[in-house]
Design an enzyme around this catalytic site. Structure first.
Site, PDB file in Angstrom:
ATOM      1  N   ARG A   1      -3.085  -0.753 -18.804  1.00 48.40           N
ATOM      2  CA  ARG A   1      -4.485  -0.377 -18.640  1.00 48.40           C
ATOM      3  C   ARG A   1      -4.588   0.520 -17.407  1.00 48.40           C
ATOM      4  NH1 ARG A   1      -8.839  -1.997 -21.282  1.00 48.40           N
ATOM      5  NH2 ARG A   1      -7.332  -3.026 -22.613  1.00 48.40           N
TER       6      ARG A   1
ATOM      7  N   TYR B   1       0.835  -1.210   0.000  1.00 50.67           N
ATOM      8  CA  TYR B   1       0.000   0.000   0.000  1.00 50.67           C
ATOM      9  C   TYR B   1       0.862   1.250   0.000  1.00 50.67           C
ATOM     10  CZ  TYR B   1      -4.753  -1.643   0.409  1.00 50.67           C
ATOM     11  OH  TYR B   1      -5.972  -2.171   0.138  1.00 50.67           O
TER      12      TYR B   1
ATOM     13  N   ASP C   1     -10.815  15.204 -22.824  1.00 50.12           N
ATOM     14  CA  ASP C   1     -10.642  13.771 -22.566  1.00 50.12           C
ATOM     15  C   ASP C   1      -9.946  13.213 -23.806  1.00 50.12           C
ATOM     16  OD1 ASP C   1     -10.854  11.015 -22.439  1.00 50.12           O
ATOM     17  OD2 ASP C   1     -12.865  11.038 -21.561  1.00 50.12           O
TER      18      ASP C   1
ATOM     19  N   THR D   1      -6.750   7.838 -20.630  1.00 49.72           N
ATOM     20  CA  THR D   1      -6.271   6.496 -20.293  1.00 49.72           C
ATOM     21  C   THR D   1      -4.840   6.376 -20.798  1.00 49.72           C
ATOM     22  OG1 THR D   1      -7.239   5.677 -22.332  1.00 49.72           O
ATOM     23  CG2 THR D   1      -8.521   5.341 -20.323  1.00 49.72           C
TER      24      THR D   1
ATOM     25  N   LYS E   1      -4.400   3.074 -24.754  1.00 50.44           N
ATOM     26  CA  LYS E   1      -4.923   3.076 -26.128  1.00 50.44           C
ATOM     27  C   LYS E   1      -3.766   3.425 -27.074  1.00 50.44           C
ATOM     28  CE  LYS E   1      -9.749   3.968 -24.828  1.00 50.44           C
ATOM     29  NZ  LYS E   1      -9.858   4.485 -23.451  1.00 50.44           N
TER      30      LYS E   1
ATOM     31  N   GLU F   1      -0.867   4.635   0.078  1.00 46.92           N
ATOM     32  CA  GLU F   1      -1.853   5.733   0.067  1.00 46.92           C
ATOM     33  C   GLU F   1      -1.175   7.056   0.381  1.00 46.92           C
ATOM     34  OE1 GLU F   1      -4.865   2.666   1.773  1.00 46.92           O
ATOM     35  OE2 GLU F   1      -5.713   4.666   2.086  1.00 46.92           O
TER      36      GLU F   1
HETATM   37  N1  DSN Z   1     -13.868   1.476 -24.224  1.00 44.09           N
HETATM   38  C1  DSN Z   1     -13.529   2.757 -24.758  1.00 44.09           C
HETATM   39  C2  DSN Z   1     -13.597   2.753 -26.247  1.00 44.09           C
HETATM   40  O1  DSN Z   1     -13.564   1.691 -26.828  1.00 44.09           O
HETATM   41  O2  DSN Z   1     -13.672   3.812 -26.854  1.00 44.09           O
HETATM   42  C3  DSN Z   1     -14.393   3.789 -24.199  1.00 44.09           C
HETATM   43  O3  DSN Z   1     -14.659   3.558 -22.844  1.00 44.09           O
END
Ligand code: DSN
Length: 416
Positions: A234, A53, A199, A225, A228, A55
């Protein structure tokens, strides 16, 4: 019990994992929000950093024994700030949804108005949709696309903003194939006195490589995120201006999260380094060239692309002239070894469970080293699977075999 391999400890899971590895090796990953993390990123995720942990924040922890966790998280923060030219980064977010939740928690009061792109036109559930927490705790209002062009129309968004008077405007979505002009969004936000959040989950790698305009100078807060186009683990992060740093950090911990996933933070630190290494900028530019080549191949096969093409990593294919729904097309393509997702198109007459479109993307294929020639082939296979696959299962088998051969020529991981 402590020293067994996975195969020794749980042969059932090991078998399932081996099956998934084979699936990834032998199929074409065409979902634009997916990618293959490097071996090193996967090693960091499965490391001893899972055992403790931590925190709090670097050098301000609630647990003892955090010497190496402090070094690690500070390294991740510093690398992210350098990569994105941001004043501050919070790297503790577990998912994109939680990044958005923390950003709203820092910026809004319950009931405040958000103005964002609607899901039906390419936005994201967490941008104020009524079925999501964001549309229940806050008041979601939506801008759409220009019906003439299917592109963002900044004059129309300004009109919407003047009517809604939102506290927060969100730029970014998950199915928009064109450049987003963040400077225009800033001007709109300033005109109505709103905060601006971008975003960039989908385009994060493109932004890091300066292959897409940078939102950071124009926004109070940028969420993303890391798995991608950026090709990390992830997870998620929030970039922000210095004057938002304390509010964002407090919103993440103790606001909505407790213990950070330090093994994922290790992998984030690594992916920020990979994004500054030789080849990454070219990789991101090739993603775009591949997306455009795949789009061209589909146009030549008689498909309709929303907006006519792509400036980024994804295409939105309108299937209404093909007498097939998005769900049916995605199933045919999967049977032929090409994994895409069904997707709503602007003004879609079908529900999202059926949808009139698919949303192919090229980050995964580009990670395998494929280029324009392979995209042309893939576009032709996609067309053949959709045109002939319903009547002829042997066509799908034939394409499936060709896909396996192409995958073998472009392996993902050596000796895995
Ligand atoms: N899962 C993402 C996407 O495929 O665009 C969005 O949350």
């Amino acid at each position: 019990m402590m020293n067994r391999t996975l195969a020794q400890a749980d042969p059932q899971i090991a078998r399932i994992m081996a099956g998934e590895l084979e699936r990834q090796k032998d199929t074409l990953m065409l979902i634009p929000s997916e990618n293959y993390a490097s071996r090193a990123v996967m090693a960091a995720m499965g490391s001893v950093f899972t055992n403790k942990y931590a925190e709090g924040y670097p050098y301000r922890r609630y647990y003892n024994g955090c010497e190496y966790y402090d070094q690690l998280e500070q390294l991740a923060i510093d690398r992210a700030c350098e990569l994105f030219h941001a004043d501050h980064t919070n790297v503790q977010l577990h998912t994109g949804s939680q990044a958005n939740m923390a950003a709203y928690y820092a910026m809004l009061e319950p009931g405040d108005r958000i103005l964002a792109m609607s899901v039906a036109q390419g936005g994201h559930l967490t941008h104020g949709d009524p079925i999501n927490f964001s549309g229940q705790f806050y008041e979601g209002h939506f801008y759409g696309l220009d019906p003439e062009t299917d592109r963002l129309n900044y004059d129309m968004i300004l009109q919407d903003a003047k009517e809604v008077r939102p506290k927060l405007i969100i730029a970014g979505g998950s199915a928009y194939p064109r450049i987003i002009d963040f400077q225009k969004f800033r001007e709109i936000a300033d005109e109505v006195g709103a905060y601006l959040m971008a975003d960039i989950a989908h385009i994060c790698g493109l932004v890091a490589a300066e292959a897409h305009p940078d939102p950071v100078p124009y926004c109070e807060v940028v969420t993303s995120t890391t798995h991608k186009t950026l090709r990390g683990p992830r997870g998620a992060m929030i970039l922000c201006r210095a004057d938002w740093a304390d509010r964002i950090d407090r919103a993440v911990f103790p606001g909505i999260q407790a213990g950070p996933l330090m093994q994922i933070i290790a992998a984030k630190a690594l992916c920020f380094k990979e994004a500054q290494e030789f080849g990454f900028r070219e990789y991101q530019r090739q993603i775009i060239r591949n997306s455009q080549a795949l789009g061209q191949a589909l146009l030549e096969e008689g498909f309709t692309l929303v907006t006519g093409g792509s400036d980024n990593h994804l295409l939105l294919v309108d299937l209404r002239n093909k007498d097939v729904t998005g769900r049916e097309a995605a199933d045919l393509l999967e049977a032929a070894g090409m994994v895409v997702n069904k997707n709503l198109i602007p003004g879609d007459p079908l529900p999202s469970t059926e949808a009139s479109g698919i949303r192919p993307g090229t980050p995964g294929l580009t990670s395998r080293g494929m280029k324009e020639n392979e995209m042309k082939m893939v576009g032709q296979w996609m067309a053949r699977a959709i045109h002939e696959g319903r009547e002829a299962a042997d066509v799908l088998d034939e394409i499936r075999q060709q896909v396996v051969e192409l995958c073998a020529a472009f392996p993902i991981y050596e000796d895995l």
